[in-house]
Motif scaffolding. Structure first.
Motif, PDB file in Angstrom:
ATOM      1  N   MET A  49       0.906  -1.258  -0.081  1.00 42.26           N
ATOM      2  CA  MET A  49       0.090   0.001   0.041  1.00 42.26           C
ATOM      3  C   MET A  49       0.935   1.247   0.059  1.00 42.26           C
ATOM      4  N   ASN A  50       0.059   2.361  -0.412  1.00 41.82           N
ATOM      5  CA  ASN A  50       1.006   3.686  -0.587  1.00 41.82           C
ATOM      6  C   ASN A  50       0.552   4.252   0.728  1.00 41.82           C
ATOM      7  N   ALA A  51       1.355   4.731   1.907  1.00 40.01           N
ATOM      8  CA  ALA A  51       1.062   5.399   3.032  1.00 40.01           C
ATOM      9  C   ALA A  51       0.849   6.952   2.608  1.00 40.01           C
ATOM     10  N   PRO A  52       0.173   7.653   3.389  1.00 42.74           N
ATOM     11  CA  PRO A  52       0.109   9.252   3.259  1.00 42.74           C
ATOM     12  C   PRO A  52       1.457   9.665   3.503  1.00 42.74           C
ATOM     13  N   LEU A  53       1.879  10.667   2.520  1.00 40.10           N
ATOM     14  CA  LEU A  53       3.093  11.317   2.644  1.00 40.10           C
ATOM     15  C   LEU A  53       3.281  12.577   3.379  1.00 40.10           C
ATOM     16  N   HIS A  54       2.174  13.223   3.709  1.00 34.39           N
ATOM     17  CA  HIS A  54       1.914  14.450   4.248  1.00 34.39           C
ATOM     18  C   HIS A  54       0.881  14.525   5.238  1.00 34.39           C
ATOM     19  N   ALA A  55       1.451  14.570   6.527  1.00 38.34           N
ATOM     20  CA  ALA A  55       0.161  14.427   7.684  1.00 38.34           C
ATOM     21  C   ALA A  55       0.052  15.803   8.168  1.00 38.34           C
TER      22      ALA A  55
ATOM     23  N   ASP B 180       1.543  10.660  11.241  1.00 40.00           N
ATOM     24  CA  ASP B 180       1.014   9.393  11.353  1.00 40.00           C
ATOM     25  C   ASP B 180       1.231   8.803  10.059  1.00 40.00           C
ATOM     26  N   LEU B 181       1.590   7.528   9.971  1.00 35.90           N
ATOM     27  CA  LEU B 181       1.968   6.698   8.723  1.00 35.90           C
ATOM     28  C   LEU B 181       1.320   5.533   8.627  1.00 35.90           C
ATOM     29  N   LEU B 182       0.897   4.813   9.645  1.00 33.00           N
ATOM     30  CA  LEU B 182       0.330   3.605   9.530  1.00 33.00           C
ATOM     31  C   LEU B 182      -1.175   3.671   9.873  1.00 33.00           C
ATOM     32  N   PRO B 183      -2.102   3.005   9.535  1.00 31.65           N
ATOM     33  CA  PRO B 183      -3.367   3.162   9.676  1.00 31.65           C
ATOM     34  C   PRO B 183      -3.812   2.987  11.211  1.00 31.65           C
ATOM     35  N   GLU B 184      -4.999   3.661  11.511  1.00 30.00           N
ATOM     36  CA  GLU B 184      -5.575   3.379  12.750  1.00 30.00           C
ATOM     37  C   GLU B 184      -5.787   1.815  13.072  1.00 30.00           C
ATOM     38  N   GLY B 185      -5.366   1.057  14.331  1.00 29.56           N
ATOM     39  CA  GLY B 185      -5.882  -0.148  14.306  1.00 29.56           C
ATOM     40  C   GLY B 185      -4.739  -0.990  14.038  1.00 29.56           C
ATOM     41  N   HIS B 186      -3.612  -0.539  13.642  1.00 27.43           N
ATOM     42  CA  HIS B 186      -2.602  -1.147  13.231  1.00 27.43           C
ATOM     43  C   HIS B 186      -2.109  -2.197  14.222  1.00 27.43           C
ATOM     44  N   LYS B 187      -1.867  -3.504  14.155  1.00 29.86           N
ATOM     45  CA  LYS B 187      -1.545  -4.603  14.917  1.00 29.86           C
ATOM     46  C   LYS B 187       0.154  -4.822  14.868  1.00 29.86           C
ATOM     47  N   PHE B 188       1.039  -4.626  15.905  1.00 27.00           N
ATOM     48  CA  PHE B 188       2.458  -4.872  15.705  1.00 27.00           C
ATOM     49  C   PHE B 188       2.641  -6.315  15.734  1.00 27.00           C
ATOM     50  N   VAL B 189       3.500  -6.602  14.837  1.00 29.83           N
ATOM     51  CA  VAL B 189       4.033  -8.187  14.657  1.00 29.83           C
ATOM     52  C   VAL B 189       5.427  -8.143  14.722  1.00 29.83           C
ATOM     53  N   LEU B 190       6.054  -8.901  15.783  1.00 34.64           N
ATOM     54  CA  LEU B 190       7.481  -8.662  16.178  1.00 34.64           C
ATOM     55  C   LEU B 190       8.191  -9.397  14.803  1.00 34.64           C
ATOM     56  N   GLY B 191       9.190  -8.693  14.303  1.00 33.44           N
ATOM     57  CA  GLY B 191      10.038  -9.358  13.270  1.00 33.44           C
ATOM     58  C   GLY B 191       9.466  -9.189  11.849  1.00 33.44           C
ATOM     59  N   ARG B 192       8.275  -8.288  11.716  1.00 31.41           N
ATOM     60  CA  ARG B 192       7.624  -8.050  10.446  1.00 31.41           C
ATOM     61  C   ARG B 192       7.747  -6.640  10.095  1.00 31.41           C
ATOM     62  N   ALA B 193       8.210  -6.594   8.769  1.00 28.42           N
ATOM     63  CA  ALA B 193       8.325  -5.004   8.078  1.00 28.42           C
ATOM     64  C   ALA B 193       7.024  -4.887   7.718  1.00 28.42           C
TER      65      ALA B 193
END
Length: 318
Positions: free
Chosen positions: A1-7, A176-189
């Motif tokens: 996906m393309n994240a928003p470049l300007h917050a 903000d770069l990631l979407p609301e509700g993002h879940k962190f996963v260890l070791g995943r880019a």
């Protein structure tokens, strides 16, 4: 996906840390905070007001602070040990090694104001060696979130993870770069932008800068893949190898020395699995001088335009 470049707004990730920790502590009375006379800079004022009996302030005694955290974990508590990243890691590295990593103690180390966030206080307060010091230790995940959303998600993850970790948080505002509700996963880019010409990799305060660099490159007809690599250890080898094979060149950028940090970790994966041209941007093995974090990052070639220039130069080696 393309994240928003300007917050529209910049956020201090410490606020997300504090709010998340207070919410989790209200749900879990095992959670305690330990700090080194850093209630204000660690944003623990709200925690102290809500849970006065669950905040331990050891004063300016970082080695003792880490030992207290280990003792609390051994007693069944879930300690978040908070302090300026430079002193949490540099001053108490032996305790982190022996009491936390070797003992596999369930302690969450939170390095506040990492990188060059204390810029005006000079080299003694820059934390540009902490990736190198911590990522060599077994049992110790090393994490640098890119925004407030990933910070909150990483704190939630840490509270459920059975073992130690080191969370590296800046005080420098980021969008903000990631979407609301993002879940962190260890070791995943996180793939923030698709691209086939080369890959840009960063974490923490540099992620939004490499996204802007990718936008500059796109205006020149160069499509850069962008990876947010919040977990320095364990690192996402699969994403790095895939990027090397599919894009043929990699640029890393970090608020850290170019020795032993994110770029070095990526290079280790690349040289063992898929050798391609690389450029590592960071502090070039010197003591960074006094100045704001933004000024110093720009001075060391990590303004978006400079990152784009380095990427363009690297393409000549493909």
């Amino acid at each position: 996906m393309n994240a928003p470049l300007h917050a529209p707004k910049l956020y201090d990730c410490r606020d997300a840390f504090a709010a998340t920790l207070e919410r989790l502590a209200a749900e879990n009375d095992r959670i305690v905070a330990v700090c080194n006379d850093s209630v204000g800079s660690s944003k623990l004022g709200g925690f102290k007001a809500k849970f006065p009996d669950r905040l331990v302030n050891v004063g300016i005694a970082e080695q003792n602070m880490v030992g207290v955290g280990a003792g609390l974990a051994n007693g069944g508590r879930l300690p978040f040990v908070c302090g300026a990243a430079m002193f949490l890691t540099g001053r108490s590295l032996e305790q982190i090694k022996a009491d936390i990593s070797y003992s596999n103690a369930n302690v969450k180390l939170v390095g506040i104001s990492s990188g060059m966030a204390y810029g005006e206080l000079g080299p003694t307060h820059h934390s540009i060696e902490d990736f190198a010091w911590t990522r060599v230790l077994p049992n110790l995940p090393v994490i640098a979130p890119c925004d407030r959303i990933e910070t909150a998600a990483a704190i939630e993850w840490a509270a459920t993870y059975d073992g130690p970790c080191f969370l590296r948080l800046s005080r420098v505002g980021v969008p903000d770069l990631l979407p609301e509700g993002h879940k962190f996963v260890l070791g995943r880019a996180n793939l923030l932008r698709e691209g086939s010409d080369l890959t840009l990799i960063a974490n923490g305060t540099l992620t939004h800068r490499i996204l802007k660099a990718a936008e500059i490159l796109a205006s020149r007809g160069i499509q850069a893949r962008v990876l947010n690599l919040a977990t320095v250890r364990p690192i996402d080898e699969e994403a790095i190898i895939k990027a090397a094979n599919e894009t043929g060149a990699i640029v890393t950028a970090e608020e850290h020395s170019t020795f032993g940090g994110l770029g070095s970790a990526v290079a280790e994966v690349v040289v063992d699995n898929a050798p391609v041209p690389m450029k590592r941007l960071g502090v070039p093995g010197i003591y960074a001088p006094t100045g704001s974090a933004e000024f110093l990052l720009d001075e060391f070639g990590m303004a978006p335009a400079a990152i784009a220039h380095a990427a363009t130069a690297l393409l000549t080696r493909k």
